[in-house]
Every structure is written in C-alpha cells, then in structure tokens.
Design a protein around this motif. Structure first.
Motif, PDB file in Angstrom:
ATOM      1  N   VAL A 292       0.787  -1.175  -0.067  1.00 57.97           N
ATOM      2  CA  VAL A 292      -0.037   0.062  -0.079  1.00 57.97           C
ATOM      3  C   VAL A 292       0.909   1.313  -0.152  1.00 57.97           C
ATOM      4  O   VAL A 292       0.875   1.949  -1.132  1.00 57.97           O
ATOM      5  CB  VAL A 292      -1.019   0.063   0.986  1.00 57.97           C
ATOM      6  N   TYR A 293       1.595   1.413   1.098  1.00 58.32           N
ATOM      7  CA  TYR A 293       2.240   2.827   1.380  1.00 58.32           C
ATOM      8  C   TYR A 293       3.398   3.134   0.507  1.00 58.32           C
ATOM      9  O   TYR A 293       3.343   4.076  -0.285  1.00 58.32           O
ATOM     10  CB  TYR A 293       2.277   3.117   2.665  1.00 58.32           C
ATOM     11  N   ALA A 294       4.154   2.689   0.550  1.00 59.68           N
ATOM     12  CA  ALA A 294       5.543   3.002  -0.165  1.00 59.68           C
ATOM     13  C   ALA A 294       5.543   3.067  -1.502  1.00 59.68           C
ATOM     14  O   ALA A 294       5.946   4.106  -2.396  1.00 59.68           O
ATOM     15  CB  ALA A 294       6.782   1.973   0.221  1.00 59.68           C
ATOM     16  N   PRO A 295       4.888   2.098  -2.261  1.00 58.44           N
ATOM     17  CA  PRO A 295       4.763   2.236  -3.895  1.00 58.44           C
ATOM     18  C   PRO A 295       3.820   3.481  -4.061  1.00 58.44           C
ATOM     19  O   PRO A 295       4.195   4.400  -5.214  1.00 58.44           O
ATOM     20  CB  PRO A 295       4.113   0.943  -4.118  1.00 58.44           C
ATOM     21  N   LEU A 296       2.909   3.672  -3.620  1.00 56.44           N
ATOM     22  CA  LEU A 296       1.891   4.928  -3.834  1.00 56.44           C
ATOM     23  C   LEU A 296       2.501   6.190  -3.387  1.00 56.44           C
ATOM     24  O   LEU A 296       2.567   7.308  -4.042  1.00 56.44           O
ATOM     25  CB  LEU A 296       0.549   4.713  -3.202  1.00 56.44           C
ATOM     26  N   LEU A 297       3.169   6.247  -2.324  1.00 61.43           N
ATOM     27  CA  LEU A 297       4.122   7.431  -1.790  1.00 61.43           C
ATOM     28  C   LEU A 297       5.045   7.787  -3.047  1.00 61.43           C
ATOM     29  O   LEU A 297       5.405   8.908  -3.077  1.00 61.43           O
ATOM     30  CB  LEU A 297       4.783   7.313  -0.671  1.00 61.43           C
ATOM     31  N   THR A 298       5.582   6.576  -3.718  1.00 58.12           N
ATOM     32  CA  THR A 298       6.804   7.058  -4.875  1.00 58.12           C
ATOM     33  C   THR A 298       6.020   7.390  -6.089  1.00 58.12           C
ATOM     34  O   THR A 298       6.850   7.941  -7.100  1.00 58.12           O
ATOM     35  CB  THR A 298       7.466   5.481  -5.048  1.00 58.12           C
ATOM     36  N   GLY A 299       4.651   6.930  -6.385  1.00 61.77           N
ATOM     37  CA  GLY A 299       4.088   7.284  -7.721  1.00 61.77           C
ATOM     38  C   GLY A 299       4.365   6.281  -8.518  1.00 61.77           C
ATOM     39  O   GLY A 299       4.150   6.233  -9.607  1.00 61.77           O
ATOM     40  N   ALA A 300       4.510   4.945  -7.785  1.00 61.25           N
ATOM     41  CA  ALA A 300       4.799   3.565  -8.714  1.00 61.25           C
ATOM     42  C   ALA A 300       3.492   3.080  -8.705  1.00 61.25           C
ATOM     43  O   ALA A 300       2.261   3.455  -8.354  1.00 61.25           O
ATOM     44  CB  ALA A 300       5.811   2.909  -7.910  1.00 61.25           C
ATOM     45  N   THR A 301       3.461   1.579  -9.339  1.00 62.53           N
ATOM     46  CA  THR A 301       2.240   1.006  -9.409  1.00 62.53           C
ATOM     47  C   THR A 301       2.478  -0.357  -8.679  1.00 62.53           C
ATOM     48  O   THR A 301       3.439  -0.985  -8.632  1.00 62.53           O
ATOM     49  CB  THR A 301       2.325   0.308 -11.046  1.00 62.53           C
ATOM     50  N   THR A 302       1.543  -0.745  -7.797  1.00 63.06           N
ATOM     51  CA  THR A 302       1.664  -1.611  -7.016  1.00 63.06           C
ATOM     52  C   THR A 302       0.682  -2.846  -7.177  1.00 63.06           C
ATOM     53  O   THR A 302      -0.563  -2.400  -7.922  1.00 63.06           O
ATOM     54  CB  THR A 302       1.386  -1.269  -5.510  1.00 63.06           C
ATOM     55  N   VAL A 303       0.884  -4.101  -7.134  1.00 62.46           N
ATOM     56  CA  VAL A 303       0.044  -5.093  -7.396  1.00 62.46           C
ATOM     57  C   VAL A 303      -0.215  -5.947  -6.290  1.00 62.46           C
ATOM     58  O   VAL A 303       0.388  -6.253  -5.470  1.00 62.46           O
ATOM     59  CB  VAL A 303       0.962  -6.146  -8.442  1.00 62.46           C
ATOM     60  N   LEU A 304      -1.641  -5.915  -6.108  1.00 62.96           N
ATOM     61  CA  LEU A 304      -2.365  -6.514  -4.880  1.00 62.96           C
ATOM     62  C   LEU A 304      -2.946  -7.882  -5.445  1.00 62.96           C
ATOM     63  O   LEU A 304      -3.689  -8.110  -6.423  1.00 62.96           O
ATOM     64  CB  LEU A 304      -3.406  -5.686  -4.363  1.00 62.96           C
ATOM     65  N   TYR A 305      -2.407  -8.809  -4.898  1.00 63.09           N
ATOM     66  CA  TYR A 305      -2.328 -10.164  -5.285  1.00 63.09           C
ATOM     67  C   TYR A 305      -3.329 -10.967  -4.509  1.00 63.09           C
ATOM     68  O   TYR A 305      -2.913 -11.079  -3.165  1.00 63.09           O
ATOM     69  CB  TYR A 305      -1.138 -10.882  -5.556  1.00 63.09           C
ATOM     70  N   GLU A 306      -4.539 -11.721  -4.786  1.00 64.47           N
ATOM     71  CA  GLU A 306      -5.270 -12.425  -3.874  1.00 64.47           C
ATOM     72  C   GLU A 306      -4.955 -13.814  -4.205  1.00 64.47           C
ATOM     73  O   GLU A 306      -5.776 -14.396  -5.215  1.00 64.47           O
ATOM     74  CB  GLU A 306      -6.583 -12.233  -4.027  1.00 64.47           C
ATOM     75  N   GLY A 307      -4.181 -14.718  -3.547  1.00 65.99           N
ATOM     76  CA  GLY A 307      -3.887 -15.962  -3.980  1.00 65.99           C
ATOM     77  C   GLY A 307      -2.605 -16.387  -3.158  1.00 65.99           C
ATOM     78  O   GLY A 307      -1.959 -15.793  -2.576  1.00 65.99           O
ATOM     79  N   LYS A 308      -2.221 -17.746  -3.485  1.00 68.15           N
ATOM     80  CA  LYS A 308      -1.062 -18.426  -3.143  1.00 68.15           C
ATOM     81  C   LYS A 308      -0.001 -18.742  -4.357  1.00 68.15           C
ATOM     82  O   LYS A 308      -0.554 -18.592  -5.417  1.00 68.15           O
ATOM     83  CB  LYS A 308      -1.291 -19.721  -2.242  1.00 68.15           C
TER      84      LYS A 308
END
Length: 624
Positions: A292-308
């Motif tokens: 959540v926080y570090a990628p968005l503070l940077t203006g990057a794109t973060t992947v939120l993955y639901e699974g194993k």
C-alpha cells in the motif's frame, strides 16, 4: 562501497541532517523546523512540529502533478479469475468517497477503525481513507479467529469496523461475517457501525449495526485530506501470534512517509511509473509498507494479489503476474519460493512467461537459506536480495541497497545495515561481540523515522519488551553476528539458539546444511530437552515434488552432512521426513510451538496458523 559507506556514516553521525534532507521528498502542510525531539528518551519523536497527510502524499499530489492517469494499483486474483486496474485519479476518487462514508458514520481525526478484509482493492481503499481523514486504522488479518479479533477490538476501541462477507483461501470460501459477529459479542467494546463489503462468493445477512459498503458509498460526500501532526498515529498493527493482551505497534505519519519513500529509491530501485509486486497480505507489516504505502508514496504501480504461489492453478502464478503486469521488482517471503521449489523444482513453468523486464527479487520474513537463494538465482538470472526487518521497525534494517550501491551477495546474510540503523551485536555481558561471534543483535537508540515510537497505550510494556535488556539499545530478539566486512548474519530468534552439553549452537546453521540436500524442499530444526546434554537438536525435512529417496539412507546422509559441516558437537542424530511444516499464514514456521509439544509444555497454538491439520499430523512425531 564508497557510496554506501558515506551515506551510512552521514545517517549515523548526523541523523538530523540526513533525515531533514530525506523529508524534502514528502509534501508538508507545515514543513518541520525540528527534525528530532530527544527531550524525553527513550521516547524519541521525528518531525515533531511538522504537519502532513499520508493519503495526500500517496494519491493527491500525483494527480495534482498531472499523473492522474498513471496506474496506481493492479488487483490480480487467480482465486476469483479477476483482474482490475486503478489509475491514481480513480483510486483517489474511490478513497475520497469511502473517507466520506466514514465521516458520515461519525469518524473523526484520532478515531480508530478496525479493517478486517481479504486481499481485495477495498482493503487499500479503507486504509488510505482512514489516513485521508486522520483516523487510525488497525488492519487485522482476514479470517482471524473471533477471539483474537475480539481482543484487538477491545485494545483499539474502534468507532467503526470495516469487513467483508467472505474471503477466499485456495479453494475454500471463509465467511467473515459470523466471525466478526462472534468477535463483537466477545468484546467488551462495541463499535458504532460495521461497514460490510458484499462478495458474490458468499453474501452476508446484515444486522442493525451493519452498513452495506456499496450502497453507503454511493450517497457519501467525498472527503478532503485532513492535516495531521507528523507524530500523530497512522496505524496500529498487532504483532502476529500474540496471546493475552496484544502488542499494538504504533506507526506515526511523518517518519513513516519519509522512511518508506527513501527505501523505494535506495533499497528497491523502484521509481515513479515502475511496477512493484509484493506477494504478502495487508494484514502484515509487509503489506502495509510495500503493497500500500511505499509504492504509492513513490508514484509507482503496486500489484495487490489474492492467492497463493502454487495451486491456482499451477506453480507458475508468480511468473504470470510478473510477465502480465511488467513487474520490475518482486518482494515475498522465502517460504513462498520454497513452496514453488517443492512443486516445480526445475522451474518448468517459467518457460511459459517472458520475464525480460524483471530486475530484482527481494525476500524477507524468514531467514533465507543459501540453497533457496542459489535455486532462485539460477532459475531467474536476476539479483536475489535477502533483507531483514520486523513489524516493529516498519522497513528494512539490513539489506543490499540496490538503488544506492549494489554489493556482492553473501549467502546467509541480508548484507549490511541500512542507513539510519546503527546495528550492533552484543555479548550477554553487554560488551560488543568480536567479528563472526554470535550474540544479541541490537540497534542503538534513537531508532530512525518510521520505526515504532511506542506500543498503543502501553509505554511501560514498550520499554520492558524492547529497551530493558541493554541500556540505550533496542533489542531485536534476533541473534547473529557481523563479519569483518560489515555484513550482518541473522541466524534466527535468540530462543532458536540451543545449548548442547554447554555448547551454544544455532539451529539456523543446521537448517542451512539440511536445505543443501538436493531432495529437501524445506526444513526446520528445533532444540528439545535431553537429560544428558541439556538440549539436543531434532530435524524435520519436507521433500521436493517427485523426490522418492530411501528414507533411512536420506536420514543417514543428512546426519552425516550436519556432522561434517557443523561438527560432532551438534549431536545431530534425529531427523524426520514429514509431509509439511506448521506455519503461520505469513509463512513463518512455528518452531516455538513445535518445541513446546516436543518438550511436553505445549505452547498455545497461534491463531495465525495456516493449517491446523499440519500440526496434528506432526504431533505424534514430536511426541515420540
């Protein structure tokens, strides 16, 4: 190492100058004129007169700078077959709308909001919405047992709880609403309202206290960012596996934003517009910091993955995500890669995907054994970076700083102390240990920005738990050594050091040896009571898929390997082949629980256990 050495020296010799410079990467409503308040040690505070808003820094400022169409978050859910992307502008709209919903329910700056959600985009939305209005969020891992959720409700005393009708783990649908209702029944504190996200896999019946997320958000008035003090709490995160009164780690707004923004450039080498995939859960600190926080503070794109990593539908899920979304850097736990190695030891699924844009793999959460490191390096052909940190610290203590100055990898070491962290190794006497001699790993105070300033409503316990063992130092609880080159070697928790006939030995060094056998996927070594020697080690190994050795021959080989590489002094004579090891949902092996069962003084089974059936299978072996 000139670049690293100069940067590290500056951070230790002039921490106020160093962190004043780092703070310029963050937008402030009131720029701090004081960097460090050391008037009340050991309660140090960073940027005490600064004002900012974490959500503004994570979303609004990028939109206002003209980057609203840049992708902020990618939701990838193989368990539901869903993929969805949010631009910075879209995510800001969602967050502002949900923040307005919270305001309509009476939530104001300083109120607590418990978030009990699966790995869905709404989890990030809820966290950022709290930050937007100055509320303090406390994320509890989705599917947590009702009793454990109840004690966290009582400790945080939330005005509102945000939850979902269900979560999905593998092929299982776990209904959250009955767990939530039971937790509220058990808790002394009662929230005013519960906001429920209905998922199609299992919709929930809503009661008088409950509010439907979608319906309520549609009529809410979007909320603006609220300025907060840098020292105001952003969130409370309870340490996993806690029994009794939970330990609520507090994270403030200012130091947290500055430190995480600094790490993205200097440790992870991820900048604006680049993609970071952190395969963890928002219920853990890794999810807070690097989903959540570090990628968005940077203006990057973060992947939120639901699974194993395996089983949905194959062991190539991580490779698919990296290829489909153009991931530059991935961060996960060694346990995830050991699971992939077990299912697909030759990495055959990798052939199905183009990973040409993939640059780095970062691993943390459990000690990275050298064999898994070598396997990942050989398979991926990219730098595989071990790094070490804790829930309490919020960001890496020791790492190979890829963005600042890449360094040679030493298997078994997370490399060097990160600037800001004055890491030392002390003998039981409190004197500094010699190079390569194991001791207690400690950090000289003050801790850098972004680390915990205290525990929620419990300053006394903060001091007793972390600051009382060695005056002027934070006790990490981990043991290890620093070599002549300055590399830190974290050998495991201090209670994983066993005493065999007067010889102090690390079970981590024995695990390294076992993991080096070509048939072993993962392993654990624990110390158990022995009348003659005090303690003796017992080993447990899980085999790679397709490995079918003669078990008696395998045991003899493993015992011989430990004898040769650790020494006869280890008295390693007992190793069992088991189908699986008991772990928490974050992937940590439950060694303490295993020790308790073996010694007949069984520890309570943590509510964070991933699969209780694994422990039931192992129990007869531990008791023999």
């Amino acid at each position: 190492m000139t670049g690293y050495r100069d940067t590290f020296r500056a951070s230790i010799e002039d921490p106020e100058g160093f962190w004043a410079d780092a703070a310029t990467a963050i937008d402030w409503y009131r720029t701090p004129t004081q960097v460090l308040d050391s008037s009340n040690p050991p309660f140090y505070r960073w940027y005490p007169d600064g004002e900012l808003n974490t959500c503004h820094n994570a979303l609004d400022r990028h939109v206002e700078a003209g980057h609203g169409e840049r992708t902020a978050l990618i939701y990838d859910s193989p368990v539901t077959g869903t993929r969805r992307s949010f631009s910075y502008a879209e995510l800001r709209r969602e967050v502002a709308q949900f923040a307005g919903l919270l305001v309509s329910l009476g939530v104001v700056k300083g109120d607590r909001v418990v978030i009990y959600l699966p790995m869905v985009p709404e989890a990030a939305v809820a966290m950022l919405a709290c930050a937007r209005i100055g509320a303090v969020h406390s994320v509890v891992f989705g599917g947590f047992a009702a009793k454990e959720l109840a004690v966290r409700i009582d400790d945080a005393a939330p005005k509102v709880i945000v939850s979902a009708s269900c979560g999905i783990e593998g092929k299982r649908v776990i209904e959250y609403k009955p767990l939530l209702d039971r937790a509220i029944d058990l808790a002394t504190h009662k929230p005013d309202r519960c906001v429920i996200l209905q998922r199609p896999q299992a919709e929930a019946a809503l009661g008088e206290r409950d509010v439907d997320w979608v319906e309520a958000a549609e009529v809410a008035t979007p909320a603006d960012c609220v300025p907060v003090a840098a020292t105001d709490p952003l969130y409370i995160l309870y340490t996993s596996g806690t029994t009794g009164k939970p330990k609520g780690v507090v994270r403030d707004n200012g130091g947290h934003a500055v430190a995480l923004r600094w790490t993205m450039s200097n440790i992870y080498d991820v900048g604006p517009g680049e993609v970071m995939f952190t395969a963890s859960d928002v219920g853990w600190v890794v999810g807070h910091s690097y989903i959540v926080y570090a990628p968005l503070l940077t203006g990057a794109t973060t992947v939120l993955y639901e699974g194993k990593p395996v089983g949905t539908p194959d062991a190539g899920q991580f490779w698919r995500v990296i290829a489909e979304h153009g991931v530059k850097a991935m961060f996960t736990a060694p346990t995830a890669f050991r699971a992939i190695k077990k299912e697909d030891p030759k990495g055959s699924f990798l052939n199905d995907y183009d990973l040409s844009g993939f640059a780095y793999l970062f691993l943390a959460g459990e000690r990275l054994d050298p064999e898994t490191l070598r396997w990942a390096q050989d398979l991926l052909k990219v730098p595989v970076i071990d790094h070490w940190w804790q829930t309490e610290t919020g960001w890496p203590i020791a790492a190979n700083l890829i963005g600042l100055e890449p360094m040679p990898v030493k298997p078994g070491s997370p490399t060097v102390p990160v600037p800001g962290w004055d890491v030392q190794v002390l003998a039981p006497s409190g004197e500094p240990a010699e190079p390569d001699v194991d001791g207690a790993i400690v950090i000289k105070l003050p801790l850098p920005p972004g680390s915990l300033p205290t525990l929620w409503n419990d300053d006394e316990r903060f001091v007793a738990s972390y600051l009382s063992a060695f005056d002027g130092y934070y006790l990490t609880g981990d043991g290890g050594h620093i070599d002549a080159d300055g590399y830190v070697f974290v050998m495991g928790r201090t209670d994983d050091v066993i005493n065999v006939a007067g010889h102090r030995l690390s079970t981590g060094s024995m695990e390294e040896v076992l993991a080096g056998h070509p048939d072993v996927a993962e392993c654990a070594v624990i110390g158990v009571a022995d009348q003659m020697k005090g303690q003796v080690p017992r080993g447990f190994v899980v085999l790679k898929a397709g490995a079918e050795p003669d078990e008696d021959e395998l045991r003899a080989e493993l015992i011989a390997m430990v004898r040769e590489q650790v020494g006869a002094v280890a008295s390693f004579k007992d190793v069992a082949v088991v189908p699986a090891l008991p772990k928490t949902r974050s992937g940590k092996i439950l060694r303490k629980t295993m020790r308790g069962i073996a010694d007949g003084a069984e520890e309570p089974v943590p509510s964070t256990i991933d699969d209780p059936g694994v422990l039931d299978t192992l129990r007869p072996i531990l008791l023999r």
